[in-house]
Write a protein that holds these residues in place. Structure first.
Motif, PDB file in Angstrom:
ATOM      1  N   GLN A 191      27.212 -66.901 -85.699  1.00 21.73           N
ATOM      2  CA  GLN A 191      27.332 -67.741 -84.508  1.00 21.73           C
ATOM      3  C   GLN A 191      25.973 -68.305 -84.087  1.00 21.73           C
ATOM      4  N   VAL A 192      24.964 -67.462 -84.060  1.00 17.78           N
ATOM      5  CA  VAL A 192      23.633 -67.887 -83.629  1.00 17.78           C
ATOM      6  C   VAL A 192      23.046 -68.883 -84.623  1.00 17.78           C
ATOM      7  N   ALA A 193      23.228 -68.629 -85.907  1.00 20.53           N
ATOM      8  CA  ALA A 193      22.681 -69.530 -86.921  1.00 20.53           C
ATOM      9  C   ALA A 193      23.320 -70.916 -86.864  1.00 20.53           C
ATOM     10  N   ARG A 194      24.606 -70.971 -86.539  1.00 19.76           N
ATOM     11  CA  ARG A 194      25.292 -72.263 -86.509  1.00 19.76           C
ATOM     12  C   ARG A 194      25.106 -73.015 -85.203  1.00 19.76           C
ATOM     13  N   LYS A 195      25.085 -72.302 -84.059  1.00 20.79           N
ATOM     14  CA  LYS A 195      25.143 -72.982 -82.768  1.00 20.79           C
ATOM     15  C   LYS A 195      23.959 -72.731 -81.835  1.00 20.79           C
ATOM     16  N   GLY A 196      23.005 -71.912 -82.231  1.00 22.82           N
ATOM     17  CA  GLY A 196      21.901 -71.558 -81.334  1.00 22.82           C
ATOM     18  C   GLY A 196      20.960 -72.722 -81.053  1.00 22.82           C
ATOM     19  N   MET A 197      20.511 -72.827 -79.808  1.00 27.38           N
ATOM     20  CA  MET A 197      19.538 -73.852 -79.432  1.00 27.38           C
ATOM     21  C   MET A 197      18.212 -73.660 -80.145  1.00 27.38           C
ATOM     22  N   GLY A 202       3.650 -62.911 -72.637  1.00 25.53           N
ATOM     23  CA  GLY A 202       3.409 -63.173 -71.229  1.00 25.53           C
ATOM     24  C   GLY A 202       4.617 -63.686 -70.460  1.00 25.53           C
ATOM     25  N   LEU A 203       5.753 -63.874 -71.126  1.00 26.92           N
ATOM     26  CA  LEU A 203       6.938 -64.394 -70.442  1.00 26.92           C
ATOM     27  C   LEU A 203       7.550 -63.349 -69.518  1.00 26.92           C
ATOM     28  N   ASN A 204       7.950 -63.798 -68.324  1.00 26.63           N
ATOM     29  CA  ASN A 204       8.676 -62.890 -67.445  1.00 26.63           C
ATOM     30  C   ASN A 204      10.180 -63.152 -67.609  1.00 26.63           C
ATOM     31  N   SER A 205      10.998 -62.380 -66.913  1.00 28.62           N
ATOM     32  CA  SER A 205      12.454 -62.480 -67.072  1.00 28.62           C
ATOM     33  C   SER A 205      12.986 -63.864 -66.710  1.00 28.62           C
ATOM     34  N   ARG A 206      12.440 -64.455 -65.663  1.00 34.91           N
ATOM     35  CA  ARG A 206      12.903 -65.782 -65.245  1.00 34.91           C
ATOM     36  C   ARG A 206      12.577 -66.834 -66.304  1.00 34.91           C
ATOM     37  N   GLN A 207      11.371 -66.781 -66.857  1.00 36.98           N
ATOM     38  CA  GLN A 207      10.981 -67.731 -67.893  1.00 36.98           C
ATOM     39  C   GLN A 207      11.822 -67.533 -69.155  1.00 36.98           C
ATOM     40  N   ALA A 208      12.111 -66.282 -69.476  1.00 41.97           N
ATOM     41  CA  ALA A 208      12.936 -65.990 -70.652  1.00 41.97           C
ATOM     42  C   ALA A 208      14.331 -66.555 -70.467  1.00 41.97           C
ATOM     43  N   GLY A 209      14.894 -66.373 -69.276  1.00 41.67           N
ATOM     44  CA  GLY A 209      16.220 -66.913 -68.989  1.00 41.67           C
ATOM     45  C   GLY A 209      16.238 -68.426 -69.074  1.00 41.67           C
ATOM     46  N   ALA A 210      15.185 -69.067 -68.572  1.00 41.47           N
ATOM     47  CA  ALA A 210      15.107 -70.530 -68.610  1.00 41.47           C
ATOM     48  C   ALA A 210      14.983 -71.034 -70.044  1.00 41.47           C
ATOM     49  N   LEU A 211      14.283 -70.271 -70.874  1.00 43.52           N
ATOM     50  CA  LEU A 211      14.090 -70.664 -72.267  1.00 43.52           C
ATOM     51  C   LEU A 211      15.427 -70.769 -73.000  1.00 43.52           C
ATOM     52  N   CYS A 212      16.354 -69.899 -72.662  1.00 47.23           N
ATOM     53  CA  CYS A 212      17.644 -69.853 -73.356  1.00 47.23           C
ATOM     54  C   CYS A 212      18.801 -70.413 -72.516  1.00 47.23           C
ATOM     55  N   SER A 213      18.499 -70.924 -71.328  1.00 38.73           N
ATOM     56  CA  SER A 213      19.581 -71.422 -70.483  1.00 38.73           C
ATOM     57  C   SER A 213      20.272 -72.602 -71.154  1.00 38.73           C
ATOM     58  N   GLY A 214      21.559 -72.650 -71.012  1.00 43.29           N
ATOM     59  CA  GLY A 214      22.336 -73.732 -71.603  1.00 43.29           C
ATOM     60  C   GLY A 214      22.716 -73.521 -73.062  1.00 43.29           C
ATOM     61  N   CYS A 215      22.287 -72.425 -73.644  1.00 37.82           N
ATOM     62  CA  CYS A 215      22.623 -72.165 -75.049  1.00 37.82           C
ATOM     63  C   CYS A 215      24.068 -71.681 -75.141  1.00 37.82           C
ATOM     64  N   TRP A 216      24.767 -72.199 -76.107  1.00 34.54           N
ATOM     65  CA  TRP A 216      26.183 -71.867 -76.313  1.00 34.54           C
ATOM     66  C   TRP A 216      26.392 -70.416 -76.727  1.00 34.54           C
ATOM     67  N   VAL A 217      25.430 -69.853 -77.405  1.00 32.36           N
ATOM     68  CA  VAL A 217      25.614 -68.519 -77.998  1.00 32.36           C
ATOM     69  C   VAL A 217      24.647 -67.489 -77.423  1.00 32.36           C
ATOM     70  N   ARG A 218      24.302 -67.644 -76.179  1.00 33.36           N
ATOM     71  CA  ARG A 218      23.337 -66.757 -75.541  1.00 33.36           C
ATOM     72  C   ARG A 218      23.788 -65.290 -75.585  1.00 33.36           C
ATOM     73  N   GLU A 219      25.037 -65.026 -75.269  1.00 36.44           N
ATOM     74  CA  GLU A 219      25.560 -63.654 -75.282  1.00 36.44           C
ATOM     75  C   GLU A 219      25.533 -63.072 -76.698  1.00 36.44           C
ATOM     76  N   ALA A 220      25.942 -63.860 -77.677  1.00 32.05           N
ATOM     77  CA  ALA A 220      25.928 -63.392 -79.066  1.00 32.05           C
ATOM     78  C   ALA A 220      24.497 -63.127 -79.521  1.00 32.05           C
ATOM     79  N   CYS A 221      23.564 -63.954 -79.094  1.00 31.04           N
ATOM     80  CA  CYS A 221      22.155 -63.772 -79.454  1.00 31.04           C
ATOM     81  C   CYS A 221      21.610 -62.484 -78.854  1.00 31.04           C
TER      82      CYS A 221
END
Length: 130
Positions: A37-43, A56-75
């Motif tokens: 799933q991640v290989a096919r659809k990951g941002m 140096g990334l904090n939790s908020r920055q990490a969330g923003a980096l992956c926000s909108g990704c279709w397969v975030r949960e699978a990743c």
């Protein structure tokens, strides 16, 4: 040519007990599904890995980096399985867990990795008796 593979810790008779063996099979199955799933659809597909391993990334920055990704949960689930299996097979410290995956920093994934490792590893008494 022979291949040397790390084998998982076993019980006293040299074999994994049935519940741990079933769990390992389930992890391998789930890992294949999530990786596909991640290989096919990951941002992140085709992007530079450096931004996902910035310590140096904090939790908020990490969330923003992956926000909108279709397969975030699978990743995220794939990351927990990968980190767990690496530590289970190769040993080492939980500090080996690194990077941002599924919108979570390594620090946020560690409790999930520890919980799964606890299910895979025999109790300390059994390990010391082996």
């Amino acid at each position: 040519m022979s291949t040397i593979m790390a084998s998982p810790p076993s019980s006293r008779n040299g074999r994994l007990d049935a519940p741990r063996l079933r769990l390992l099979r389930k992890i391998a199955h789930d890992r294949r599904i999530f990786a596909d799933q991640v290989a096919r659809k990951g941002m992140c597909k085709g992007r530079n890995d450096a931004q996902w391993y910035d310590p140096g990334l904090n939790s908020r920055q990490a969330g923003a980096l992956c926000s909108g990704c279709w397969v975030r949960e699978a990743c995220f689930r794939l990351a927990v399985l990968d980190d767990t299996m690496d530590l289970f097979a190769n040993g080492g410290s939980i500090r080996k867990v690194a990077g941002v995956r599924g919108g979570f920093t390594a620090k946020r994934r560690v409790p999930h990795v520890k919980a799964l490792l606890k299910k895979l590893r025999p109790p300390k008494k059994a390990r010391s008796a082996a």
